[in-house]
Enzyme design. Structure first.
Site, PDB file in Angstrom:
ATOM      1  N   GLU A 232       0.478   0.545  -0.689  1.00  0.00           N
ATOM      2  CA  GLU A 232       0.389  -0.762  -1.349  1.00  0.00           C
ATOM      3  C   GLU A 232       0.738  -0.672  -2.826  1.00  0.00           C
ATOM      4  O   GLU A 232      -0.088  -0.959  -3.708  1.00  0.00           O
ATOM      5  CB  GLU A 232      -1.023  -1.349  -1.179  1.00  0.00           C
ATOM      6  CG  GLU A 232      -1.371  -1.592   0.266  1.00  0.00           C
ATOM      7  CD  GLU A 232      -2.619  -2.446   0.482  1.00  0.00           C
ATOM      8  OE1 GLU A 232      -2.720  -3.100   1.507  1.00  0.00           O
ATOM      9  OE2 GLU A 232      -3.507  -2.442  -0.399  1.00  0.00           O
TER      10      GLU A 232
ATOM     11  N   GLU B 274      -0.909  -1.433   8.518  1.00  0.00           N
ATOM     12  CA  GLU B 274      -2.315  -1.865   8.413  1.00  0.00           C
ATOM     13  C   GLU B 274      -2.422  -3.293   8.903  1.00  0.00           C
ATOM     14  O   GLU B 274      -1.627  -4.145   8.498  1.00  0.00           O
ATOM     15  CB  GLU B 274      -2.821  -1.850   6.965  1.00  0.00           C
ATOM     16  CG  GLU B 274      -3.100  -0.490   6.409  1.00  0.00           C
ATOM     17  CD  GLU B 274      -3.698  -0.541   5.007  1.00  0.00           C
ATOM     18  OE1 GLU B 274      -4.440  -1.497   4.696  1.00  0.00           O
ATOM     19  OE2 GLU B 274      -3.424   0.381   4.233  1.00  0.00           O
TER      20      GLU B 274
HETATM   21  C1  BGP Z   1      -5.785  -2.195   1.923  1.00  0.00           C
HETATM   22  C2  BGP Z   1      -5.900  -0.743   1.696  1.00  0.00           C
HETATM   23  C3  BGP Z   1      -6.834  -0.018   2.559  1.00  0.00           C
HETATM   24  C4  BGP Z   1      -7.926  -0.838   3.182  1.00  0.00           C
HETATM   25  C5  BGP Z   1      -7.571  -2.256   3.533  1.00  0.00           C
HETATM   26  C6  BGP Z   1      -8.716  -3.157   3.880  1.00  0.00           C
HETATM   27  O1  BGP Z   1      -5.723  -2.795   0.681  1.00  0.00           O
HETATM   28  O2  BGP Z   1      -4.647  -0.086   1.758  1.00  0.00           O
HETATM   29  O3  BGP Z   1      -7.212   1.141   1.896  1.00  0.00           O
HETATM   30  O4  BGP Z   1      -9.173  -0.558   2.806  1.00  0.00           O
HETATM   31  O5  BGP Z   1      -6.813  -2.878   2.558  1.00  0.00           O
HETATM   32  O6  BGP Z   1      -9.367  -3.586   2.732  1.00  0.00           O
HETATM   33  P1  BGP Z   1     -10.923  -3.507   2.526  1.00  0.00           P
HETATM   34  O7  BGP Z   1     -11.277  -2.088   2.747  1.00  0.00           O
HETATM   35  O8  BGP Z   1     -11.166  -3.959   1.142  1.00  0.00           O
HETATM   36  O9  BGP Z   1     -11.508  -4.408   3.551  1.00  0.00           O
END
Ligand code: BGP
Length: 477
Positions: A179, A372
């Protein structure tokens, strides 16, 4: 028709959110270790509150996380049982170079990932490796100011030389920066940037962006030189922007919000700084620290594929009355009245995934990879520890349907799909454990209590069936 035969189904994690063992086998301290759970987290990850060491007033969930460092064999066996074709994980930079600026790597760290990749291969699972998932050794933060310094490019290059050579034949799929656009929204977490009083934040951020983009191009170059089989991708925090109304000003605001994110991918995928960004920087007085040869490197070493995370679409409005912000994946917009929201207020929009896939494919004409996607939810296990997570199954089924439409109906080229947090892990945004994404429940709470026992949820068998049918059977029995 459906998905290609070699479609890469799997799941994704990041080192700092699952490994724990933050000081074992020579690992150095990293920025991501220092993000506490609770009210100060936002200020820390935004680079506004200095947290360069642990203190007694906070709990730091990444220190132990879900202890995957010691349990990876058990966890990978569970992924294999679901039929994963790929497992996306990240290496912790500070396991391999504890301070970041050494010339010689830490053998224990290198060996750890070698064993882990071999474990994946044992089950025919292709590792998909993120080189940096938000992490930066603290020594580089303190001594050089992290990615604001050009020296980081050289240290990253060194890391890439070492890992591409060591893992040749074991790893084929690489992502340079997780990201990458998060650098603008959570600069300490995204790029180790802490701001000193009076600093021009925009200047620092775009300067760091240039260094990361350069490092990404150099990584792509080395990866291809070391092994022509290597495939390198960039990684965007995705989710297209919508206009709140057809009012031209709203439409324009949504385009601008998209461009802020595309800026990075435009460089990594098309090899040039886009003119809209150069003009904007000129107006803001931002100077990119471009040196001789930089632009050629960016031009010649573009990525092989474009990967992204997708949780929700975003909405932009210019109407001051429409100002209720939708909490989202670090950057938001206003609330979309047509969508439902998760328990954390993230809006649920499966069609938005199809739209995002099409937007990215139209723009880049390169294979895409969804690395993701998932639903962060509170899971309540029954007396046997079993979680009946129909809400998660429904979320994933709807998103898989949308991505299938993008492939079958629209002709988008898609390499694979890895759900986020295939095993419960620490949330990046909040540091909580109770925001769970996994097919596998981990017994641990926000304060670090629990046995760490792993238990399959209902979605475990469901995802196994999805993979076995190559995405054809999404039914929930
Ligand atoms: C993205 C990241 C992850 C992950 C995901 C979910 O931004 O790449 O590392 O954690 O989001 O977000 P969160 O953990 O804040 O729910």
């Amino acid at each position: 028709m459906g998905f290609r035969k070699d479609f890469l189904w799997g799941g994704a994690t990041a080192a700092n959110q699952c490994e724990g063992a933050y000081n074992e086998d020579g690992r150095g301290l990293a920025n991501v270790d220092l993000a506490p759970v609770g009210k100060d987290r936002a200020a820390v990850i935004n680079g506004d509150m200095k947290m360069f060491d642990f203190d007694d007033n906070h709990f730091y969930p990444a220190r132990d996380a879900i202890d995957m460092y010691h349990r990876y064999k058990e966890d990978i066996a569970l992924f294999a049982e679901m039929g994963f074709k790929t497992y996306r994980l990240s290496i912790a930079w500070s396991r391999i170079f504890p301070k970041g600026d050494e010339t010689e790597p830490n053998e224990a760290g290198l060996k750890y990932y070698e064993d882990l990749f071999k474990e994946c291969k044992k089950y025919g699972m292709e590792p998909l490796v993120t080189i940096t998932h938000f992490d930066c050794p603290m020594h580089l933060v303190e001594k050089y100011g992290a990615w604001r310094s050009r020296e980081l490019v050289g240290f990253y290059e060194n890391l890439c030389h070492v890992i591409f050579n060591r893992y040749k034949g074991l790893v084929k799929y690489w992502l340079t920066f997780n990201e990458i656009n998060v650098l603008l929204h959570a600069p300490f977490m995204g790029a180790g940037l802490y701001f000193e009083e009076g600093e021009d934040k925009d200047q620092v951020k775009y300067q760091a962006a240039h260094h990361e983009l350069l490092a990404s191009a150099i990584a792509t170059k080395i990866a291809h030189e070391v092994d022509p089989e290597n495939k390198v991708g960039c990684m965007l925090a995705g989710g297209s922007n919508y206009a709140y109304t057809p009012k031209p000003e709203d439409v324009w605001a949504s385009r601008k919000a998209d461009r802020e994110n595309y800026f990075f991918i435009d460089v990594q995928s098309r090899g040039e700084y886009p003119t809209y960004a150069l003009k904007e920087m000129e107006r803001k007085g931002i100077e990119l620290p471009i040196q001789e040869g930089d632009l050629e490197l960016l031009k010649e070493h573009t990525v092989d594929f474009v990967s992204f995370s997708y949780y929700a679409s975003r909405v932009q409005s210019t109407d001051p009355e429409i100002n209720e912000k939708a909490p989202g994946n670090l950057m938001g917009g206003v609330i979309n009245p047509y969508l439902e929201s998760s328990e954390w207020g993230w809006q649920i929009d499966p069609l938005g995934l199809r739209i995002t896939l099409n937007d990215l494919y139209d723009r880049y004409q390169k294979p895409l990879f969804i690395v993701e996607n998932g639903l962060g939810a509170i899971d309540t296990p029954d007396e046997n520890g079993y979680v009946e997570d129909d809400y998660r199954i429904e979320y994933l089924a709807e998103h898989i349907k949308a991505m299938k439409d993008a492939v079958e109906i629209d002709g988008v080229e898609l390499l694979g799909y890895t759900t986020w947090g295939c095993i419960d892990l620490v949330s990046a945004g909040t540091g909580e454990m109770k925001k769970r994404y996994g097919f596998i429940y981990v017994d641990r709470d926000n304060d670090g209590n629990g046995t760490l026992k792993r238990t399959k949820k209902k979605s475990f068998d469901w995802y196994k069936q999805v993979i076995a049918s190559n995405g054809e059977d999404l039914s929930n029995n």
